[in-house]
Scaffold this active site. Structure first.
Site, PDB file in Angstrom:
ATOM      1  N   LYS A  57      71.448 -13.541  95.158  1.00 37.50           N
ATOM      2  CA  LYS A  57      71.719 -14.832  94.517  1.00 37.50           C
ATOM      3  C   LYS A  57      72.555 -15.797  95.342  1.00 37.50           C
ATOM      4  O   LYS A  57      73.220 -16.681  94.813  1.00 37.50           O
ATOM      5  CB  LYS A  57      72.393 -14.659  93.125  1.00 37.50           C
ATOM      6  N   THR A  58      72.512 -15.635  96.638  1.00 33.46           N
ATOM      7  CA  THR A  58      73.292 -16.539  97.485  1.00 33.46           C
ATOM      8  C   THR A  58      72.395 -17.529  98.244  1.00 33.46           C
ATOM      9  O   THR A  58      72.905 -18.337  99.021  1.00 33.46           O
ATOM     10  CB  THR A  58      74.125 -15.740  98.509  1.00 33.46           C
ATOM     11  N   THR A  60      69.249 -16.222  99.604  1.00 39.11           N
ATOM     12  CA  THR A  60      68.559 -15.379 100.592  1.00 39.11           C
ATOM     13  C   THR A  60      67.066 -15.723 100.690  1.00 39.11           C
ATOM     14  O   THR A  60      66.495 -15.641 101.778  1.00 39.11           O
ATOM     15  CB  THR A  60      68.728 -13.875 100.268  1.00 39.11           C
ATOM     16  N   ARG A 278      67.343 -22.194  89.348  1.00 39.20           N
ATOM     17  CA  ARG A 278      67.099 -22.259  87.898  1.00 39.20           C
ATOM     18  C   ARG A 278      67.982 -23.316  87.240  1.00 39.20           C
ATOM     19  O   ARG A 278      69.056 -23.635  87.727  1.00 39.20           O
ATOM     20  CB  ARG A 278      67.460 -20.908  87.252  1.00 39.20           C
TER      21      ARG A 278
HETATM   22  P1  A3P Z   1      70.128 -20.315  91.157  1.00 36.62           P
HETATM   23  O1  A3P Z   1      68.720 -20.081  90.730  1.00 36.62           O
HETATM   24  O2  A3P Z   1      71.116 -19.611  90.306  1.00 36.62           O
HETATM   25  O3  A3P Z   1      70.462 -21.796  91.325  1.00 36.62           O
HETATM   26  P2  A3P Z   1      68.453 -15.646  96.129  1.00 36.62           P
HETATM   27  O4  A3P Z   1      67.230 -16.155  96.799  1.00 36.62           O
HETATM   28  O5  A3P Z   1      69.375 -14.931  97.050  1.00 36.62           O
HETATM   29  O6  A3P Z   1      68.121 -14.897  94.876  1.00 36.62           O
HETATM   30  O7  A3P Z   1      69.302 -16.903  95.664  1.00 36.62           O
HETATM   31  C1  A3P Z   1      68.860 -17.790  94.676  1.00 36.62           C
HETATM   32  C2  A3P Z   1      69.705 -19.032  94.779  1.00 36.62           C
HETATM   33  O8  A3P Z   1      69.384 -19.710  95.990  1.00 36.62           O
HETATM   34  C3  A3P Z   1      69.474 -20.051  93.703  1.00 36.62           C
HETATM   35  O9  A3P Z   1      70.317 -19.717  92.626  1.00 36.62           O
HETATM   36  C4  A3P Z   1      69.802 -21.387  94.382  1.00 36.62           C
HETATM   37  O10 A3P Z   1      71.024 -21.933  93.949  1.00 36.62           O
HETATM   38  C5  A3P Z   1      69.936 -21.010  95.875  1.00 36.62           C
HETATM   39  N1  A3P Z   1      69.218 -21.852  96.821  1.00 36.62           N
HETATM   40  C6  A3P Z   1      69.692 -22.227  98.046  1.00 36.62           C
HETATM   41  N2  A3P Z   1      68.824 -23.002  98.691  1.00 36.62           N
HETATM   42  C7  A3P Z   1      67.747 -23.121  97.879  1.00 36.62           C
HETATM   43  C8  A3P Z   1      66.509 -23.821  98.017  1.00 36.62           C
HETATM   44  N3  A3P Z   1      66.210 -24.527  99.112  1.00 36.62           N
HETATM   45  N4  A3P Z   1      65.629 -23.750  96.979  1.00 36.62           N
HETATM   46  C9  A3P Z   1      65.939 -23.050  95.861  1.00 36.62           C
HETATM   47  N5  A3P Z   1      67.099 -22.346  95.688  1.00 36.62           N
HETATM   48  C10 A3P Z   1      67.997 -22.395  96.687  1.00 36.62           C
END
Ligand code: A3P
Length: 323
Positions: A57-58, A60, A278
């Site tokens: 959730k960072t 990735t 989200r």
């Molecule tokens: P949220 O959905 O809570 O906002 P991961 O891919 O590690 O699961 O991380 C998901 C998170 O990536 C999302 O959390 C969002 O905030 C972040 N994020 C960073 N760059 C993004 C992008 N270009 N498009 C969508 N989400 C992005």
């Protein structure tokens, strides 16, 4: 002993050396003895040069997607079982062995200029993983992303709810993060999975017990959201990829999504799916205050750790510590 059939020999061996029952895979090409018994039609070129290790959730998936756009970077074939991630070094996949892992990678056309990688966000905070990665890929570079741990915890909670996790559905975020040691076991387990990955300093220290700090790159996750082009340039510098790929023509901010997305043919835009970025209500103030004090001492230790190892302090950490 030399005359015992292979199976019995194996049983006898593990009786004598029980500590070796748990495998630790090494790169056969780095050890002459292993290489000599390595089948001639196998290749060690199907191992990653770098890993994106998480935490979850960072951002990735965004980083994985941007990396995959690079013509010299090749990612793993997607696993249908674990949200596209390979997740080899943690959990039971590790016991499936080296061939299982290598089959996730394409054969590079040019082993010096092609960069194979995989990202499994579950690697970051798993106690066993750094040792295992070092045993197999001692030269690999590692990339981690850090965002404010309270935000990470909240995003993770929302992710669990979106997947219908019964505990996350039944309890508020505040109830989960504040669950005490007398709370039901499932609630405590969810609390731990929510909070522990955010104790970044603990996990980073474990990685650096095995890897030199020059092999680990730390991405400020806030910058990845707001300035992905600059971040991707830094990542390329860290990986020593030449010539540099120009991301400025390839990723663009999309107002509707609220994030940077990939520019496709005919100027169309492709953003990450609904599960990334989200929409959910802001975190309750009480939960935010609770988590700030929960993470405070860990964040202070993190900043000392980063200074000690000459890493840049992420903007969110700078702000947090000056508040
Ligand atoms: P949220 O959905 O809570 O906002 P991961 O891919 O590690 O699961 O991380 C998901 C998170 O990536 C999302 O959390 C969002 O905030 C972040 N994020 C960073 N760059 C993004 C992008 N270009 N498009 C969508 N989400 C992005």
């Amino acid at each position: 002993l030399k005359q015992v059939p292979p199976l019995e020999l194996g049983i006898k061996y593990f009786e004598m050396f029980p500590e070796e029952k748990d495998p630790l895979w090494q790169d056969p090409c780095l050890y002459k003895r292993h290489f000599m018994i390595w089948s001639a039609n196998k290749s060690c070129d199907r191992l990653p040069k770098f890993l994106v290790i998480g935490p979850q959730k960072t951002g990735t998936t965004a980083l994985y997607t941007f990396l995959g756009m690079h013509p010299a970077i090749l990612h793993n074939f997607k696993s249908p079982d674990t949200f596209e991630e390979v997740q080899f070094f943690n959990g039971n996949n590790y016991y499936k062995g080296l061939d299982w892992y290598m089959d996730f990678f394409p054969m590079p056309e040019n082993t010096t200029s092609d960069f194979l990688f995989e990202k499994s966000a579950t690697y970051f905070d798993n106690e066993l993983v750094p040792r295992r990665v070092f045993a197999l890929l001692p030269k690999a570079k590692l990339i981690t992303i850090l965002i404010h741990p309270a935000k990470r915890a909240y995003s993770w909670y929302q992710h669990q709810r979106a997947h219908g996790d019964p505990v996350a559905m039944n309890y508020s975020f505040l109830e989960i993060v504040k669950a005490g040691d007398s709370a039901p076991r499932k609630l405590r387990e969810l609390r731990n999975r929510c909070l522990i990955p955010g104790i970044y300093v603990q996990h980073l220290s474990r990685w650096l017990e095995h890897f030199p700090s020059r092999q680990l790159f730390i991405v400020d996750g806030e910058r990845l959201k707001s300035k992905p082009i600059a971040v991707m340039n830094n990542v390329q510098r860290f990986l020593h990829i030449e010539p540099r790929y120009n991301y400025s023509a390839q990723i663009r901010f999309d107002q509707k999504k609220g994030f940077y997305c990939q520019v496709m043919d005919e100027n169309k835009i492709k953003c990450l799916g609904k599960s990334k970025g989200r929409q959910y209500p802001p975190m309750e103030e009480e939960a935010e205050d609770y988590l700030r004090s929960f993470y405070r001492k860990h964040n202070i230790q993190l900043s000392k750790f980063l200074n000690k190892h000459n890493y840049r302090i992420p903007d969110w950490l700078e702000r947090e510590l000056s508040s």
